[in-house]
Design an enzyme around this catalytic site. Structure first.
Site, PDB file in Angstrom:
ATOM      1  N   ARG A   1      17.210  62.183  58.080  1.00  0.00           N
ATOM      2  CA  ARG A   1      16.949  60.858  57.525  1.00  0.00           C
ATOM      3  C   ARG A   1      17.789  60.581  56.279  1.00  0.00           C
ATOM      4  O   ARG A   1      18.229  59.452  56.062  1.00  0.00           O
ATOM      5  CB  ARG A   1      15.452  60.719  57.210  1.00  0.00           C
TER       6      ARG A   1
ATOM      7  N   LYS B   1      26.105  45.014  40.774  1.00  0.00           N
ATOM      8  CA  LYS B   1      24.936  44.597  41.563  1.00  0.00           C
ATOM      9  C   LYS B   1      24.744  45.594  42.702  1.00  0.00           C
ATOM     10  O   LYS B   1      25.007  45.324  43.868  1.00  0.00           O
ATOM     11  CB  LYS B   1      25.127  43.181  42.090  1.00  0.00           C
TER      12      LYS B   1
ATOM     13  N   LYS C   1      30.189  38.836  28.471  1.00  0.00           N
ATOM     14  CA  LYS C   1      29.741  37.737  29.325  1.00  0.00           C
ATOM     15  C   LYS C   1      29.045  36.670  28.478  1.00  0.00           C
ATOM     16  O   LYS C   1      28.958  36.774  27.256  1.00  0.00           O
ATOM     17  CB  LYS C   1      28.837  38.271  30.435  1.00  0.00           C
TER      18      LYS C   1
ATOM     19  N   GLU D   1      34.334  36.712  29.844  1.00  0.00           N
ATOM     20  CA  GLU D   1      34.015  35.645  30.790  1.00  0.00           C
ATOM     21  C   GLU D   1      34.116  34.287  30.087  1.00  0.00           C
ATOM     22  O   GLU D   1      33.645  34.136  28.959  1.00  0.00           O
ATOM     23  CB  GLU D   1      32.602  35.855  31.317  1.00  0.00           C
TER      24      GLU D   1
ATOM     25  N   ASP E   1      34.712  32.095  35.440  1.00  0.00           N
ATOM     26  CA  ASP E   1      33.419  32.065  36.106  1.00  0.00           C
ATOM     27  C   ASP E   1      33.099  30.665  36.626  1.00  0.00           C
ATOM     28  O   ASP E   1      33.066  29.697  35.861  1.00  0.00           O
ATOM     29  CB  ASP E   1      32.326  32.523  35.138  1.00  0.00           C
TER      30      ASP E   1
END
Length: 279
Positions: free
Chosen positions: A93, A128, A160, A193, A215
């Protein structure tokens, strides 16, 4: 980091023993199993599977028929594993969970990377990722033909919108970042950014950054502003970019395109480890 992930996977799954196999399968039983492909795509995780098998039982023997990064189709056999039946069952597994996710990421990445292959833009992943297995997922991106962005908060300064707002503005953020690198004697890049052309102009007036992330700029707007960005500053597009519109972004002349969709929303590929029982 990969070995740490493998170690934790076994601690999580087995703890004081695989009691089903220990109770039902003779300790001296030998067996074989084949990895059966049930979905078309790109295979990823063969090298990892070999490390998992060897970590648990060095006597397990894997015979690979398909390598990482190669195309697979329904019905293919990716590898055969042979050795103690209890060991095969204990590792089954963990191997499947990793390979199913890695293959899905590699497949998604390959589709998108191939669609922009006629340009010079490089496809990047993001942070992410699934906590704890980022190294595995970013490995899969590379297998699929993508490139890794920063691995974490430690290997790049990436300023950012929230950093800009908290630090008191673009100039303050850039100034503090450069001072921090000098003080700590770090060899890392600075990326910032920008949310519109006004912010871009402010960054360009200050300088002292290695890359600018545009962005949520449209491809048309990116084409318009690229001309004013000096060649020594790398450019990256991000935000609102999908598989359907990425070609338009790549054809602007941008250096990098980052996409969280490579890792955060893929559906695991259907793979199965089937026992070959021999009396």
């Amino acid at each position: 980091m990969i070995d740490q992930i493998i170690k934790f996977a076994f601690e999580e799954d087995i703890q004081d023993g695989d009691h089903t196999s220990l109770s039902c399968v003779p300790a001296n039983a030998k067996g074989k199993a084949k990895l059966l492909v049930k979905e078309d795509g790109i295979l990823a995780g063969i090298e990892l599977a070999e490390r998992i098998f060897n970590y648990y039982d060095a006597d397990l023997k894997i015979t690979k028929f398909i390598n990482d990064g190669e195309k697979i189709k329904i019905g293919d056999i990716a590898f055969e594993i042979e050795g103690k039946s209890q060991s095969i069952l204990a590792t089954e597994r963990i191997v499947l969970n990793f390979m199913q996710r890695m293959s899905a990421i590699a497949t998604q990445t390959r589709k998108i990377a191939d669609s922009i292959d006629h340009t010079d833009a490089k496809l990047l992943d993001t942070r992410k990722t699934t906590p704890g297995i980022r190294a595995i997922e970013k490995w899969a991106v590379k297998i699929g033909g993508g490139h890794n962005h920063r691995f974490g908060l430690y290997d790049m300064i990436m300023i950012k919108d929230n950093h800009i707002d908290y630090s008191g503005g673009i100039e303050a953020a850039i100034t503090k970042a450069n001072a921090y690198i000098k003080e700590k004697n770090l060899d890392i890049k600075i990326e910032i950014e920008v949310r519109d052309e006004q912010e871009l102009d402010e960054v360009l007036a200050i300088g002292n950054v290695d890359r600018v992330m545009l962005d949520n700029f449209t491809p048309a707007k990116i084409k318009e502003v690229l001309a004013k960005i000096p060649s020594h500053i790398e450019t990256e597009a991000s935000g609102g970019i999908t598989q359907e519109n990425i070609v338009g972004y790549a054809e602007t002349g941008i250096n990098f395109i980052s996409s969280g969709a490579l890792t955060h929303s893929v559906k695991s590929m259907d793979l199965s480890l089937k026992a070959v029982y021999e009396k």
